[in-house]
Design an enzyme around this catalytic site. Structure first.
Site, PDB file in Angstrom:
ATOM      1  N   ASP A 164      77.165 -47.760 -48.867  1.00  8.77           N
ATOM      2  CA  ASP A 164      76.822 -46.389 -48.485  1.00  8.77           C
ATOM      3  C   ASP A 164      75.332 -46.251 -48.224  1.00  8.77           C
ATOM      4  O   ASP A 164      74.516 -46.960 -48.805  1.00  8.77           O
ATOM      5  CB  ASP A 164      77.249 -45.455 -49.631  1.00  8.77           C
ATOM      6  CG  ASP A 164      77.444 -44.021 -49.160  1.00  8.77           C
ATOM      7  OD1 ASP A 164      77.421 -43.784 -47.941  1.00  8.77           O
ATOM      8  OD2 ASP A 164      77.621 -43.151 -50.020  1.00  8.77           O
TER       9      ASP A 164
ATOM     10  N   ASN B  15      86.847 -40.430 -41.945  1.00  4.88           N
ATOM     11  CA  ASN B  15      85.550 -40.614 -41.277  1.00  4.88           C
ATOM     12  C   ASN B  15      85.649 -40.370 -39.775  1.00  4.88           C
ATOM     13  O   ASN B  15      84.661 -40.057 -39.116  1.00  4.88           O
ATOM     14  CB  ASN B  15      85.007 -42.026 -41.495  1.00  4.88           C
ATOM     15  CG  ASN B  15      84.617 -42.328 -42.929  1.00  4.88           C
ATOM     16  OD1 ASN B  15      84.572 -43.484 -43.331  1.00  4.88           O
ATOM     17  ND2 ASN B  15      84.337 -41.299 -43.719  1.00  4.88           N
TER      18      ASN B  15
END
Lengths: 227, 227
Positions: free
Chosen positions: A28, A76
């Site tokens: 991330d 996403n």
């Protein structure tokens, strides 16, 4: 195998350590990195490619047997188109880089959506490269609901409604006393998006400050719910 | 509602904060606490009862709507008999203490095993006490595999083999870059017992020290797999 991977000068140390067999990698921060470096958000993903190869080679030197990378999820795909194009491409590039190593590669995700990159379709069955080696799994257009839906495709019931715990809602914040950072089987479905706060003190030493601090910490976390 | 719960003198602060609706409580450390205080392991659970009531009252003052406590699991039942008796009894006592508060109580777990305390059978449907209020869920003889098995009782297939990701094994260590402590839907079933290590730095700033430190940290964690 570089000695620099083997805990510096104490190379024997690694042998005595309990090495995890299977490590999950949640890479991330690409978009925050891009912003912090004066780039557009979607330009961050490219800078995440080299780290992927480095962490694989290091894991191989440590004797880690399996690595699973969190590529991108079904959720996403709702992001702006420039980002979608960029992270799809980054996953394809990442897979190609992995194929240059001694790996047994699996690309896992929902192939029945246009979000899934065509170039990776051939690798949704585990494939050896350079003689095979470390199992490397890359989650591409993965969704936990999709994953769990296999069982009941015919029944056409959502996983949430099919739990004994269906009366317990999604959990926003999990607080764990006793200094371990793990879920230990705690409501896996309700915990998929929870923020986890760990209190060092043992439960019988509970102080109201613990919850207070957990709430303060939670207030500072981004809410994305996978989006 | 004690003002001491409302972030000390800045009582208004709590109102502006993003308060989680549903908080999971993993009250770990009772046995370590007992050992550290010169008691037998099984004597720790009793000392975990008052904290449970305190955290509930504090959560109510904050406006948290739902609390889920991790009582004990199907796997925990393999522990020595003195411990089993003690934590079963502690769950019964905890439930009784909760019943004195304004709550809507649910006891959830596998009732079809002798590990489930008879005294709690009547509360496996949500029940209001003192007019109802905060939803309080206590997991008693809970098992994640049991929870997910509802869907396919007839099919008689294990949840693990019924996943699209069935070729990906249980994960020992999850490393997340970018300073969030959450799973974000990452392989919920393979992650049930994983240790989670958070790296503050963003993924493009990957350094081999990150994995090195994660492995060192992992080496120091207890392996219990819910046992």
């Amino acid at each position: 195998m570089g000695v620099e991977y083997l805990f510096g000068s104490k190379e024997r140390e690694v042998i005595q350590m309990r090495i995890p067999k299977h490590v999950g990698i949640i890479p991330d921060g690409n978009r925050r990195w891009a912003k912090g470096n004066g780039l557009k958000k979607e330009q961050g993903y490219d800078h995440g490619l080299t780290p992927g190869v480095k962490v694989l080679q290091q894991a191989q030197a440590y004797g880690i047997e399996e690595l699973t990378f969190y590529g991108f999820t079904v959720d996403n795909c709702k992001r702006p188109k420039e980002q979608l194009t960029a992270f799809k491409q980054a996953c394809v590039e990442a897979a190609k880089l992995m194929m240059k190593e001694k790996v047994s590669l699996l690309i896992l995700g929902n192939t029945k959506s246009k979000c899934f990159p065509e170039e990776l379709l051939d690798f949704t069955k585990r494939t050896n490269f350079n003689g095979g080696g470390t199992k490397v799994n890359i989650l591409v257009n993965y969704g936990w609901e999709w994953d769990l839906s296999k069982k009941s495709e015919e029944a056409n019931k959502s996983i949430r409604s099919s739990l004994y715990s269906s009366d317990i809602s999604r959990i926003d914040l999990i607080i764990r006393w006793g200094n371990m950072n793990r879920l230990s089987g705690f409501l896996p479905i309700q915990s998929v998006y929870s923020d986890i706060y760990v209190v060092k003190e043992l439960w019988p030493d509970f102080k109201t400050e613990h919850l207070e601090e957990a709430i303060r910490w939670y207030d500072k976390q981004d809410v994305t719910l996978g989006g």
